[in-house]
Design a protein around this motif. Structure first.
Motif, mmCIF file in Angstrom:
data_model
loop_
_atom_site.group_PDB
_atom_site.id
_atom_site.type_symbol
_atom_site.label_atom_id
_atom_site.label_comp_id
_atom_site.label_asym_id
_atom_site.label_seq_id
_atom_site.Cartn_x
_atom_site.Cartn_y
_atom_site.Cartn_z
ATOM 1 N N UNK A 30 28.054 18.442 71.742
ATOM 2 C CA UNK A 30 28.778 18.923 72.726
ATOM 3 C C UNK A 30 29.131 17.809 73.760
ATOM 4 N N UNK A 31 28.187 17.215 74.271
ATOM 5 C CA UNK A 31 27.960 15.991 75.485
ATOM 6 C C UNK A 31 28.884 14.892 74.854
ATOM 7 N N UNK A 32 28.658 14.389 73.468
ATOM 8 C CA UNK A 32 29.379 13.389 73.020
ATOM 9 C C UNK A 32 30.908 13.806 72.908
ATOM 10 N N UNK A 33 31.351 14.974 72.466
ATOM 11 C CA UNK A 33 32.693 15.393 72.441
ATOM 12 C C UNK A 33 33.279 15.581 73.797
ATOM 13 N N UNK A 34 32.642 15.914 74.764
ATOM 14 C CA UNK A 34 32.926 15.999 76.144
ATOM 15 C C UNK A 34 33.347 14.710 76.585
ATOM 16 N N UNK A 35 32.643 13.865 76.372
ATOM 17 C CA UNK A 35 32.609 12.364 76.812
ATOM 18 C C UNK A 35 33.732 11.416 76.141
ATOM 19 N N UNK A 36 34.457 12.118 74.978
ATOM 20 C CA UNK A 36 35.596 11.446 74.407
ATOM 21 C C UNK A 36 34.943 10.687 73.143
ATOM 22 N N UNK A 37 33.620 11.235 72.742
ATOM 23 C CA UNK A 37 33.246 10.491 71.399
ATOM 24 C C UNK A 37 33.799 11.002 70.253
ATOM 25 N N UNK A 38 33.497 10.473 69.151
ATOM 26 C CA UNK A 38 33.974 10.994 67.851
ATOM 27 C C UNK A 38 32.793 12.025 67.215
ATOM 28 N N UNK A 39 33.312 13.287 66.737
ATOM 29 C CA UNK A 39 32.257 14.103 66.129
ATOM 30 C C UNK A 39 32.708 14.283 64.919
ATOM 31 N N UNK A 43 29.493 18.198 62.129
ATOM 32 C CA UNK A 43 29.260 18.582 63.227
ATOM 33 C C UNK A 43 30.201 19.575 63.969
ATOM 34 N N UNK A 44 31.489 19.453 63.659
ATOM 35 C CA UNK A 44 32.634 20.320 64.223
ATOM 36 C C UNK A 44 32.288 21.960 63.781
ATOM 37 N N UNK A 45 32.030 21.954 62.312
ATOM 38 C CA UNK A 45 31.669 23.257 61.606
ATOM 39 C C UNK A 45 30.609 23.643 62.452
ATOM 40 N N UNK A 46 29.522 23.090 62.719
ATOM 41 C CA UNK A 46 28.290 23.438 63.254
ATOM 42 C C UNK A 46 28.591 24.153 64.692
ATOM 43 N N UNK A 293 37.392 29.966 69.729
ATOM 44 C CA UNK A 293 36.594 29.007 69.258
ATOM 45 C C UNK A 293 36.984 27.849 68.498
ATOM 46 N N UNK A 294 38.134 27.977 67.798
ATOM 47 C CA UNK A 294 38.718 27.082 67.139
ATOM 48 C C UNK A 294 39.619 26.189 68.010
ATOM 49 N N UNK A 295 40.341 26.682 69.145
ATOM 50 C CA UNK A 295 40.925 25.942 70.079
ATOM 51 C C UNK A 295 39.978 24.985 70.746
ATOM 52 N N UNK A 296 38.506 25.468 71.193
ATOM 53 C CA UNK A 296 37.630 24.508 71.768
ATOM 54 C C UNK A 296 37.430 23.365 70.827
ATOM 55 N N UNK A 297 37.120 23.753 69.582
ATOM 56 C CA UNK A 297 36.502 22.865 68.894
ATOM 57 C C UNK A 297 37.667 21.750 68.508
ATOM 58 N N UNK A 298 38.780 22.170 68.365
ATOM 59 C CA UNK A 298 40.014 21.190 68.172
ATOM 60 C C UNK A 298 40.101 20.181 69.249
ATOM 61 N N UNK A 300 37.599 19.349 71.119
ATOM 62 C CA UNK A 300 36.509 18.286 71.054
ATOM 63 C C UNK A 300 36.594 17.330 69.807
ATOM 64 N N UNK A 301 37.183 17.682 68.733
ATOM 65 C CA UNK A 301 37.733 17.020 67.430
ATOM 66 C C UNK A 301 38.626 15.949 67.411
ATOM 67 N N UNK A 302 39.671 16.424 68.081
ATOM 68 C CA UNK A 302 40.886 15.420 68.074
ATOM 69 C C UNK A 302 40.902 14.330 69.267
ATOM 70 N N UNK A 303 40.025 13.891 69.445
ATOM 71 C CA UNK A 303 40.052 12.770 70.528
ATOM 72 C C UNK A 303 40.963 11.857 70.700
ATOM 73 N N UNK A 304 42.141 11.915 69.603
ATOM 74 C CA UNK A 304 43.192 10.816 69.483
ATOM 75 C C UNK A 304 44.656 11.664 69.483
ATOM 76 N N UNK A 305 44.274 13.128 69.560
ATOM 77 C CA UNK A 305 45.539 14.047 69.848
ATOM 78 C C UNK A 305 45.854 14.314 71.424
ATOM 79 N N UNK A 306 46.800 13.846 71.765
ATOM 80 C CA UNK A 306 46.891 14.056 73.235
ATOM 81 C C UNK A 306 46.922 15.562 73.830
ATOM 82 N N UNK A 307 47.609 16.534 73.093
ATOM 83 C CA UNK A 307 47.600 17.598 73.743
ATOM 84 C C UNK A 307 47.372 18.847 73.042
#
Length: 415
Positions: A30-39, A43-46, A293-298, A300-307
């Motif tokens: 969660x911390x890595x994703x919040x900071x813009x890191x790749x998951x 990890x996304x499934x978890x 939940x899917x919205x939130x994971x998306x 965090x997962x899509x660090x290169x999709x703007x919106x």
């Protein structure tokens, strides 16, 4: 075209999450994703299956705050205009289509489509989404005439329309390559490709609900070709037709792989399957919690999709507003007309004041945007909110007879 890594770098300081989940592994992800890191997909499934709801939402909203520190949430005014409901693909979840030669099949003449475009412009729309079935006779030539006619009459309207399925179909009907089909419809006036037809991209669930449609990989190949020709697009996902949690995350991975190569997806828009008037008959559906939940994971997962856009049309305005606390920065459109999802039972209705209230009461600043997410008007205080009682969404539980030809907005009054 922007490069594939355009959003990987953090645009602000690292986040410090207040929630503690009790799992060091989940906390670290969660911390890595919040900071813009790749998951990773694993990890996304978890996160999707095991992360506590509030911690997941906090991490996703940290991404939104870092990317959009102005606290603005956008909306759009547009109209979905259907040119035909005749289709040879017969997807099991679709209540809109009619087979060729069916008595309820229809096709609108160009004059009717232009009339509807004019109504949309009068109400402040900046975009039209032209959608239809896979008509057996409609090749590239039909779309060239359609798009060029709209552009000639209303050059101010952005044509954000069709999807990879229609492009594959028109190329086949005309006997031309995909590259040629894309080039020709771009020249004719297509500005942006809708994420229509994505549904579920992994093979097993896609074959179960749309056996006659192209594969998910083929859908993505069309998007990649379009991106390389300079046409950006959106990406979508339909939840709730019997796919597994792992298949939902695989859908995200497939989209991200293309984004890594092209950078051409502007936004991601998940929505929920609607159960009425179709062959699936609501045997499987996604819950509001699964959607959020899917919205939130998306996010965090899509660090290169703007919106990230919420689908209040299928989930309701309450869930749409909750999504603003799960990383969403866009509430989508008023939708002056929509018949496809409404045919399957989506009855949620909105208007300009409702959408602005949803944004403002969530502690955000509303702003009208265009297709490219440029701000057209920022409503920083309630005194700046636009008030136009004519800007209301459709209200339609089944597709209008004959496609509603000649009927003025609003197409169907609420009872």
């Amino acid at each position: 075209m922007a490069g594939p890594g355009r959003l990987r770098a953090s645009s602000g300081p690292a986040s410090t999450l207040g929630a503690v989940t009790g799992s060091r592994e989940i906390d670290n992800i969660l911390q890595r994703g919040a900071d813009g890191g790749r998951i990773t997909p694993e990890e996304a499934l978890l996160l999707y299956t095991e992360a506590p709801f509030h911690a997941l939402g906090e991490a996703a909203d940290a991404v939104r705050r870092r990317r959009y520190p102005d606290n603005i949430v956008t909306y759009l005014i547009d109209r979905n205009i259907n040119y035909t409901n005749v289709c040879v693909t017969a997807c099991k979840f679709c209540a809109f289509y009619r087979a060729p030669k069916h008595g309820e099949g229809w096709t609108h003449p160009t004059e009717e489509i232009l009339r509807r475009c004019g109504e949309a412009v009068e109400l402040g729309a900046t975009q039209v989404m032209l959608q239809g079935g896979h008509h057996p006779d409609y090749g590239v030539e039909y779309y060239e005439e359609l798009f060029s006619s709209v552009k000639a009459a209303y050059p101010q309207l952005v044509i954000h329309s069709i999807g990879p399925s229609e492009i594959l179909h028109m190329a086949k009907v005309s006997g031309v390559s995909l590259d040629e089909a894309i080039r020709r419809i771009k020249v004719a006036g297509l500005d942006s490709i809708a994420g229509a037809g994505a549904e579920m991209l992994p093979d097993r669930p896609r074959k179960a609900i749309a056996p006659l449609k192209e594969s998910g990989q083929r859908w993505l190949e069309v998007m990649e070709l379009a991106h390389r020709q300079g046409i950006e697009s959106t990406a979508t996902m339909m939840m709730g037709t019997g796919e597994t949690n792992a298949e939902r995350i695989e859908h995200l991975r497939m989209i991200r792989d293309v984004q890594d190569r092209t950078g051409g997806f502007r936004s991601f828009i998940p929505w929920t399957y609607q159960p009425e008037n179709n062959h699936l008959k609501g045997r499987t559906q996604a819950t509001t919690l699964e959607y959020l939940r899917l919205i939130a994971v998306a996010r965090l997962f899509f660090e290169t999709v703007p919106h990230l856009q919420a689908s209040w049309l299928t989930t309701g305005k309450e869930a749409g507003q909750l999504a603003l606390h799960m990383g969403v920065d866009d509430l989508g459109s008023i939708m002056l007309e929509e018949n496809v999802i409404s045919s399957a039972g989506a009855r949620h209705r909105s208007n300009l004041q409702d959408l602005i209230w949803m944004i403002r009461s969530a502690g955000r600043i509303p702003a009208q945007r265009d297709t490219l997410y440029r701000h057209l008007a920022v409503h920083r205080t309630p005194d700046e909110d636009p008030r136009d009682d004519r800007v209301v969404s459709h209200f339609s539980s089944i597709a209008l007879p004959g496609g509603g030809v000649g009927k003025s907005l609003p197409l169907v009054e609420a009872k």
